[in-house]
Enzyme design. Structure first.
Site, short mmCIF file in Angstrom:
data_model
loop_
_atom_site.label_atom_id
_atom_site.label_comp_id
_atom_site.label_asym_id
_atom_site.label_seq_id
_atom_site.Cartn_x
_atom_site.Cartn_y
_atom_site.Cartn_z
N SER A 105 0.79 -1.23 0.00
CA SER A 105 0.00 0.00 0.00
C SER A 105 0.82 1.28 0.00
CB SER A 105 -0.97 0.02 1.19
OG SER A 105 -0.25 0.17 2.40
N LYS A 114 0.61 4.76 6.69
CA LYS A 114 0.03 5.55 5.60
C LYS A 114 0.61 6.96 5.66
CE LYS A 114 -3.05 2.29 4.65
NZ LYS A 114 -2.65 1.30 3.72
#
Length: 187
Positions: A48, A91
């Site tokens: 990701s 993230k």
């Protein structure tokens, strides 16, 4: 000499216990490494954050990074996943409290200004569109591999209290790219 060493060991043990219990960094982590040493190593299990960070990379997250300041736009952070706090995610911070975030196609807008994101990877034609106002005490986070990231677009806002630290260093990488993490540029 043995008494001296035993005494020193006790002092160090009491100090470490005190750091763990009183948690001066204020990290939500219960991990002793975070509370005592200020850093936690992680292995990235997913893609990701590619191309900035690769699946299988070993990184270091600083839990002391946010003692005197909050995460800023563009910071890459580690945090407890809001739906299952036993899991740790990583993230990029896109929105701070009060920001208006909008996704149109491959473009992300913050407060009606298009973001320049050279680190983003796309494999599909379009990202899911949406518009979000970031509430107080929350963050909006996205993975750099936007087409392959479960992030704030999917599970909502990240509560400030779940932030563990700032990703600062890659110490082992399959690609051999180790060193400080530059939040704006892939390694």
């Amino acid at each position: 000499m043995k008494r001296f060493l035993l005494g020193m060991l006790m002092v160090v043990g009491v100090a470490a216990l005190g750091l763990y219990v009183f948690n001066p960094s204020g990290t939500p982590s219960l991990d002793p490494r975070a509370r005592i040493f200020g850093h936690i190593p992680y292995r990235l299990p997913a893609t990701s954050m590619e191309p900035t960070l690769l699946a299988g990379d070993y990184i270091v997250s600083s839990t002391f990074a946010y003692i005197k300041q909050s995460p800023q736009h563009g910071d890459i952070i580690t945090f407890r996943y809001p739906r299952d706090p036993k899991q740790v995610y990583i993230k990029r911070v896109i929105g701070l409290p009060g920001d208006m975030i909008e996704v149109r196609g491959h473009q992300v807008f913050r407060n009606d200004i298009a973001l320049d994101e050279p680190y983003v990877q796309h494999t599909h034609e379009r990202e899911p569109a949406g518009k979000w106002q970031v509430p107080d005490s929350m963050y909006f986070v996205l993975g750099d591999n936007r087409d392959n990231s479960a992030d704030s677009r999917v599970w909502g806002f990240l509560p400030q209290g779940l932030v563990e630290g700032k990703a600062i260093y890659v110490w082992v990488s399959k690609q051999g790219n180790t060193g400080s993490i530059n939040a704006g540029v892939p390694r």
